[in-house]
Design an enzyme around this catalytic site. Structure first.
Site, PDB file in Angstrom:
ATOM      1  N   ASP A 137      31.864  39.510  32.174  1.00  0.00           N
ATOM      2  CA  ASP A 137      33.213  40.047  32.367  1.00  0.00           C
ATOM      3  C   ASP A 137      34.220  39.069  31.794  1.00  0.00           C
ATOM      4  O   ASP A 137      33.839  38.044  31.233  1.00  0.00           O
ATOM      5  CB  ASP A 137      33.497  40.395  33.846  1.00  0.00           C
ATOM      6  CG  ASP A 137      33.799  39.206  34.742  1.00  0.00           C
ATOM      7  OD1 ASP A 137      34.071  38.092  34.233  1.00  0.00           O
ATOM      8  OD2 ASP A 137      33.759  39.380  35.976  1.00  0.00           O
ATOM      9  N   HIS A 170      36.318  34.199  35.447  1.00  0.00           N
ATOM     10  CA  HIS A 170      37.254  34.699  36.458  1.00  0.00           C
ATOM     11  C   HIS A 170      38.495  35.300  35.775  1.00  0.00           C
ATOM     12  O   HIS A 170      39.602  35.208  36.277  1.00  0.00           O
ATOM     13  CB  HIS A 170      37.672  33.541  37.377  1.00  0.00           C
ATOM     14  CG  HIS A 170      37.728  33.893  38.839  1.00  0.00           C
ATOM     15  ND1 HIS A 170      36.722  33.626  39.724  1.00  0.00           N
ATOM     16  CD2 HIS A 170      38.707  34.482  39.583  1.00  0.00           C
ATOM     17  CE1 HIS A 170      37.070  34.024  40.943  1.00  0.00           C
ATOM     18  NE2 HIS A 170      38.260  34.562  40.880  1.00  0.00           N
TER      19      HIS A 170
HETATM   20  C1  LIG Z   1      44.018  39.352  40.781  1.00  0.00           C
HETATM   21  C2  LIG Z   1      42.581  38.980  40.639  1.00  0.00           C
HETATM   22  C3  LIG Z   1      41.861  38.660  41.782  1.00  0.00           C
HETATM   23  C4  LIG Z   1      40.509  38.341  41.673  1.00  0.00           C
HETATM   24  N1  LIG Z   1      39.796  38.125  42.812  1.00  0.00           N
HETATM   25  C5  LIG Z   1      38.477  37.834  42.726  1.00  0.00           C
HETATM   26  C6  LIG Z   1      37.699  37.699  43.903  1.00  0.00           C
HETATM   27  O1  LIG Z   1      38.174  37.879  45.006  1.00  0.00           O
HETATM   28  N2  LIG Z   1      36.395  37.375  43.752  1.00  0.00           N
HETATM   29  C7  LIG Z   1      35.821  37.186  42.522  1.00  0.00           C
HETATM   30  O2  LIG Z   1      34.637  36.879  42.440  1.00  0.00           O
HETATM   31  N3  LIG Z   1      36.531  37.361  41.400  1.00  0.00           N
HETATM   32  C8  LIG Z   1      37.836  37.692  41.464  1.00  0.00           C
HETATM   33  N4  LIG Z   1      38.550  37.906  40.330  1.00  0.00           N
HETATM   34  C9  LIG Z   1      37.883  37.840  39.015  1.00  0.00           C
HETATM   35  C10 LIG Z   1      37.317  39.207  38.636  1.00  0.00           C
HETATM   36  O3  LIG Z   1      36.233  39.551  39.452  1.00  0.00           O
HETATM   37  C11 LIG Z   1      36.824  39.228  37.175  1.00  0.00           C
HETATM   38  O4  LIG Z   1      35.978  38.139  36.954  1.00  0.00           O
HETATM   39  C12 LIG Z   1      37.972  39.208  36.187  1.00  0.00           C
HETATM   40  O5  LIG Z   1      39.049  40.003  36.604  1.00  0.00           O
HETATM   41  C13 LIG Z   1      37.476  39.696  34.830  1.00  0.00           C
HETATM   42  O6  LIG Z   1      38.453  39.553  33.854  1.00  0.00           O
HETATM   43  P1  LIG Z   1      39.401  40.750  33.366  1.00  0.00           P
HETATM   44  O7  LIG Z   1      40.406  40.943  34.436  1.00  0.00           O
HETATM   45  O8  LIG Z   1      39.983  40.197  32.109  1.00  0.00           O
HETATM   46  O9  LIG Z   1      38.524  41.954  33.168  1.00  0.00           O
HETATM   47  C14 LIG Z   1      39.892  38.268  40.400  1.00  0.00           C
HETATM   48  C15 LIG Z   1      40.626  38.601  39.270  1.00  0.00           C
HETATM   49  C16 LIG Z   1      41.953  38.970  39.371  1.00  0.00           C
HETATM   50  C17 LIG Z   1      42.690  39.383  38.131  1.00  0.00           C
END
Ligand SMILES: Cc1cc2nc3c(=O)[nH]c(=O)nc-3n(C[C@H](O)[C@H](O)[C@H](O)COP(=O)(O)O)c2cc1C
Length: 386
Positions: free
Chosen positions: A310, A279
């Protein structure tokens, strides 16, 4: 045209992050930029990518390089897509739609978050065939079913169910910024709003962002705990996942897998893929970076389903590193989000351009005529196959 926003001079995703930081109020910047507790996991995600070394091979014809990748029957122009991000319009107005349109134009997948600030129907339309749907399993079965039915009706071919939020992550920056539901303008927030007039005016023009798919359900929410309860359940188990497998006709991907045994179990249930994800370091500070978690997972899965990664991808070369260690595909979250924060649609374009050009250059430097050609033998220290 004069580059007033400094986008042309941004050489890297990190440069775009700095530009975004300069024009977004701190509470909104931290909402996206921050990680769990000490932020160790957030930092380690990118550091661990940097530590993976690949050995270049020369005198290979790389005058034409193919960056395409095929997954779940669809061929994309790049081996990565946009990860689901909730409430992103708080970072920059219309960020969701901007990125969904970008993904369509660049022919890469866009994952619409259950918690997006734009409805899944509008995002399906904007991504126009390139949209995947991300599901949070709610404690209320009717809420979950309602979302799935809407995603089906909107024509999403793919569903990605997120497993790694049994409890909300504790993000110290958000606590310090006193983020609350409903949102309150504290004196500190007011100072930040006045100091960032471009963001403030744009946000006033577009209205307060909300979690659009649940807008009606969340009207009565008076605390973050209320929001959490509607969105996710700590009671999400393998039984739920099996039922989701039966329910969803198309490819099903489980996001947030870090243990090889969990990955194998997903394959046994009949899932089509997993995302090795923490995440983006937002859930825990004690876990492994995803690039470290990837190799044993890829080995355990042994090609039975797609392995996606990711968390922490900031450079084009990170995509090659992930491929060499067993990933079929990748998602970026903040990398493209920082672009929007740095300069709206133009900033998103610049972020995309940086990632694409970095990947192309890195493949050429590695001696790989295509993304598909990158493999374990490219890892530094690997002996070449007999
Ligand atoms: C502000 C924010 C909100 C996120 N919201 C969700 C979400 O609603 N659902 C989800 O599965 N992952 C969510 N994520 C995780 C992203 O899908 C992803 O796994 C993550 O951003 C990957 O890491 P990176 O930002 O370093 O590329 C969120 C990440 C961030 C930064």
């Amino acid at each position: 045209m004069v580059d007033l926003m400094g986008l042309d001079r941004a050489a890297s995703i990190d440069d775009l992050r700095h530009l975004a930081k300069r024009r977004i109020p701190r509470f909104a910047f931290d909402l996206v930029d921050g990680g769990a507790e000490s932020e160790r996991n957030l930092r380690r995600n990118s550091e661990a990518f940097e530590e993976v070394e690949l050995t270049p091979r020369y005198m290979v014809d790389v005058s034409k390089i193919d960056t395409r990748a095929t997954i779940f029957g669809q061929t994309f122009d790049q081996p990565f897509g946009m990860a689901p991000i909730g409430m992103l319009n708080a970072f920059w107005p219309e960020a969701d739609l901007t990125l969904a349109r970008l993904c369509k134009r660049e022919n890469i997948p866009y994952v619409a978050s259950s918690a997006a600030s734009t409805t899944l129907e509008r995002l399906a339309e904007a991504a126009d065939g390139n949209g995947w749907f991300q599901l949070y399993v709610s404690g209320d079965a009717a809420v979950t079913e309602g979302l799935i039915a809407r995603a089906e009706a909107a024509g999403y071919p793919m569903m990605m169910v997120t497993a790694d939020v049994p409890a909300a992550g504790k993000r110290d920056r958000d606590i310090r910024n006193q983020l609350s539901v409903p949102f309150r303008i504290t004196p500190e927030v007011l100072v930040q709003l006045l100091a960032n007039p471009t963001w403030t005016l744009a946000s006033l023009q577009h209205g307060k962002p909300n979690i659009a798919n649940y807008a009606d359900l969340l009207k009565a929410a008076t605390s973050y705990a209320d929001v959490q309860k509607t969105l996710i359940t700590p009671g999400f188990t393998w039984d739920h996942l099996m039922r989701l497998r039966d329910r969803w006709q198309g490819p099903l991907v489980v996001k947030g897998i870090l243990h090889p045994d969990d990955a194998v179990r997903c394959a046994e249930i009949g899932c089509d893929g997993i995302v090795v994800s923490n995440h983006g370091g937002r859930q825990v500070a004690f876990g492994p970076p995803t690039i470290t978690a990837l190799p044993p997972i890829a080995a355990a899965v042994g090609g039975r389903m797609k392995v996606i990664i990711d968390s922490g991808i900031r450079r084009g070369a990170d995509l090659m590193r992930a491929k060499a260690l067993g990933a079929d595909f990748a998602f970026v979250g903040r990398a493209l989000a920082y672009g929007v924060g740095a300069g709206g649609a133009k900033g998103a374009d610049r972020a995309m351009e940086i990632l694409k050009l970095e990947l192309l250059r890195a493949l050429g430097q590695l001696g790989a005529p295509s993304f598909g050609a990158v493999g374990p033998s490219d890892l530094a220290g690997a002996s070449s196959p007999a």
